[in-house]
Write an enzyme that holds these catalytic residues in place. Sequence first.
Site, short mmCIF file in Angstrom:
data_model
loop_
_atom_site.label_atom_id
_atom_site.label_comp_id
_atom_site.label_asym_id
_atom_site.label_seq_id
_atom_site.Cartn_x
_atom_site.Cartn_y
_atom_site.Cartn_z
N LYS A 35 0.83 -1.22 0.00
CA LYS A 35 0.00 0.00 0.00
C LYS A 35 0.86 1.26 0.00
CE LYS A 35 -4.25 -1.89 1.74
NZ LYS A 35 -5.19 -2.06 2.83
N THR A 122 -12.14 7.13 16.35
CA THR A 122 -13.29 7.22 17.26
C THR A 122 -13.10 6.20 18.38
OG1 THR A 122 -14.65 7.88 15.41
CG2 THR A 122 -15.81 7.09 17.38
N PHE A 153 -15.32 14.63 11.80
CA PHE A 153 -16.75 14.60 11.44
C PHE A 153 -16.98 14.52 9.94
CE2 PHE A 153 -16.24 16.78 15.51
CZ PHE A 153 -17.07 16.01 16.32
N LYS A 205 -18.10 12.87 19.77
CA LYS A 205 -18.13 12.10 18.52
C LYS A 205 -19.22 11.03 18.55
CE LYS A 205 -17.12 10.38 14.64
NZ LYS A 205 -16.04 10.25 13.71
N PHE A 250 -31.10 15.00 6.97
CA PHE A 250 -30.69 13.71 7.52
C PHE A 250 -31.87 12.90 8.06
CE2 PHE A 250 -27.20 10.96 8.78
CZ PHE A 250 -26.25 11.34 7.86
N CYS A 261 -19.09 3.93 10.15
CA CYS A 261 -19.19 4.73 11.38
C CYS A 261 -20.50 4.56 12.13
CB CYS A 261 -18.97 6.20 11.06
SG CYS A 261 -17.29 6.53 10.55
N LYS A 264 -21.34 1.02 13.75
CA LYS A 264 -20.41 0.58 14.81
C LYS A 264 -20.41 1.55 16.00
CE LYS A 264 -15.85 2.50 13.68
NZ LYS A 264 -15.79 3.57 14.64
N ARG A 325 -18.56 -1.20 3.53
CA ARG A 325 -18.62 -1.71 4.91
C ARG A 325 -20.02 -1.50 5.49
NH1 ARG A 325 -13.41 1.11 7.44
NH2 ARG A 325 -13.91 2.60 5.79
#
Length: 432
Positions: A35, A122, A153, A205, A250, A261, A264, A325
Amino acid sequence: MTLTFIGHGYVGLVTACILADFGNNVWVIGHTQEKIDRLKKGDPIIFEPGLTELLHKNLKANRIRFTLDYDQAIPQSQIVFIAVGTPSTNGGDADLSAVFKVAKRIAKHLGTEFTTISCKSTVPVGTNKKIESILQAEKGRNTSVAVASCPEFLREGSAIYDTLNPDRIVIGCDSKKAADLLLELHRPINGKRVVTDLASAELIKYTANAMLATKISFANLISFFCEKTGADVENVLDAVGLDKRIGRIFMDPGVGYGGSCLPKDVRALTRMGFNLNINTDFLENINDINISAQKYFIQKILNNAKSKKVTIWGLTFKPNTDDVREAPSLFIISALLKNKYKISVYDPVGISNVKQEFGDRIKYFEDPYGALQDSSALIILTEWNEFRQVDLGKIKKTMRHPLIIDGRNIYNPDLMKKLGFKYYSVGRKPIK
Ligand code: UDX
C-alpha cells in the site's frame, strides 16, 4: 509544521493531504509495503472525489511522504495523528487493539522536542487517558508528550469539502501547549472551535453519530407507519421538517444506514452504556429499527418479484464512495442468495469491494442496462446521481417484468405509473 499521520484511510489520508496542501511537511505511516508503494505512486487506494488530484499535487511538491518506518517520521514531528480503524468486536465494543499498538510504537520513537499525540480515531471515553498512560510508561526519559482527542466529522464522498468547511473543530486536551498547537494548525480552516477535556471530546463524537442514526431510524419508523396507513412519508417529513426545531436534513427514509461509522458507533455507545450501568434500550432500538428497515425491504422483493432473477443498482453504503462496509446491499444480497435468487449487480465504483464478499455467487456488470437483461425486478439500493435520469423506456424494454423496487425514493410514483411500471418505494403508496 512537521506532522505524522498513522493510518491512510478516509480520515487519515484526506486530512494528511489537506494539511500538506496548506504547506505543512506531512508523513503518513502505513503498515503494508504494497500500500505504501501505491500511495507513493499517487494511488490513494480508496475512492474519494478529488483525493487523487490532491495527493498528486502534494507528492509533486514533496510535502507528503509515505513510509513504514516510525523512526523516519515521528522524531521530527510536532504533532502525531492516530487515524487507525476502531471496528466493532463481535460483542459490539470498539476494537482498540490497533490504537494501543501504534501508541506503544510512537512512544519508542519520540524525539527530544515536545510532541502532541492527537487521536482522530473514534474511541470510547477513557481511551485517550489510556493512550497517555501507555506513552508515559513506554517513552524515553528525555521526551515530553501530551495527548489530545480531535474527533473527525467528515463524511465519505464529501470528505475534502467537509474537512475544509467543518461545522466545528473539537479539541479535547488537558495541556494548553498542545491545544494551542492544534488551534494554530487548524488556523486556515473556518468553523467554531470547541476546546474541552478529553472525555467530552470523546463523547461528542459518539453523541453526534448516534444522533444522526436516531434521525434516520426515526424517519424509517415513520415510513413503516406511512406504508400501513396510506400516508406519504415524503409529505409527512417535509411538513414536519418545516418546524425549525426539528428540520428535514438527515431524515431520508430508505434501506437503513450503513458504512464504517454509524452502525459501529451506535453499538459501541450501547456497550459503553452497559459498562456504565446506564439503560441503553433507546440505542438498541435505533439499531433494531435499522435492521427492520432492511428486512422490510427484503420482504418487498420476496413478495413482488415475479421470478428469482433480479438486478441491483447501487452497492456502496452511500453515493460517491467505494466503501461497502456494513452497506445495506451486503445484507440484502445475502438474504436473496439464501432464497436462491440469481442476482445481477451494477455500481459505478463499488464492484471490486463487493466481489471480495460474494465472489462468483452473483453477476457483475459494467453497464447498468446490461445488468437488466431478463430481470424481473430492478432494486435500487444507493442513490447515485446517474440513476436519477436514466432512460426508463430502455429499462422497461430490457427487463422481463417492469418492476422497480426503490430503496432510496429517487423516482416519482406518478411518472412510474404513467410509464407502466410497477413501483415500490419506501413509505409511499405502491404503484401496482
Ligand atoms: C458519518 C457522519 O455523517 C460523519 O459526520 C462521521 O464523521 C462519520 O460517519 P458517513 O458514514 O460517511 O459519515 O456517511 P453519512 O453521510 O452519515 O451516511 C451514513 C448512512 O446513513 C448511509 O448509509 C446513508 O445512506 C444513510 N442515510 C443518511 C440515510 O439513510 N438517510 C439519511 O437521511 C442520511
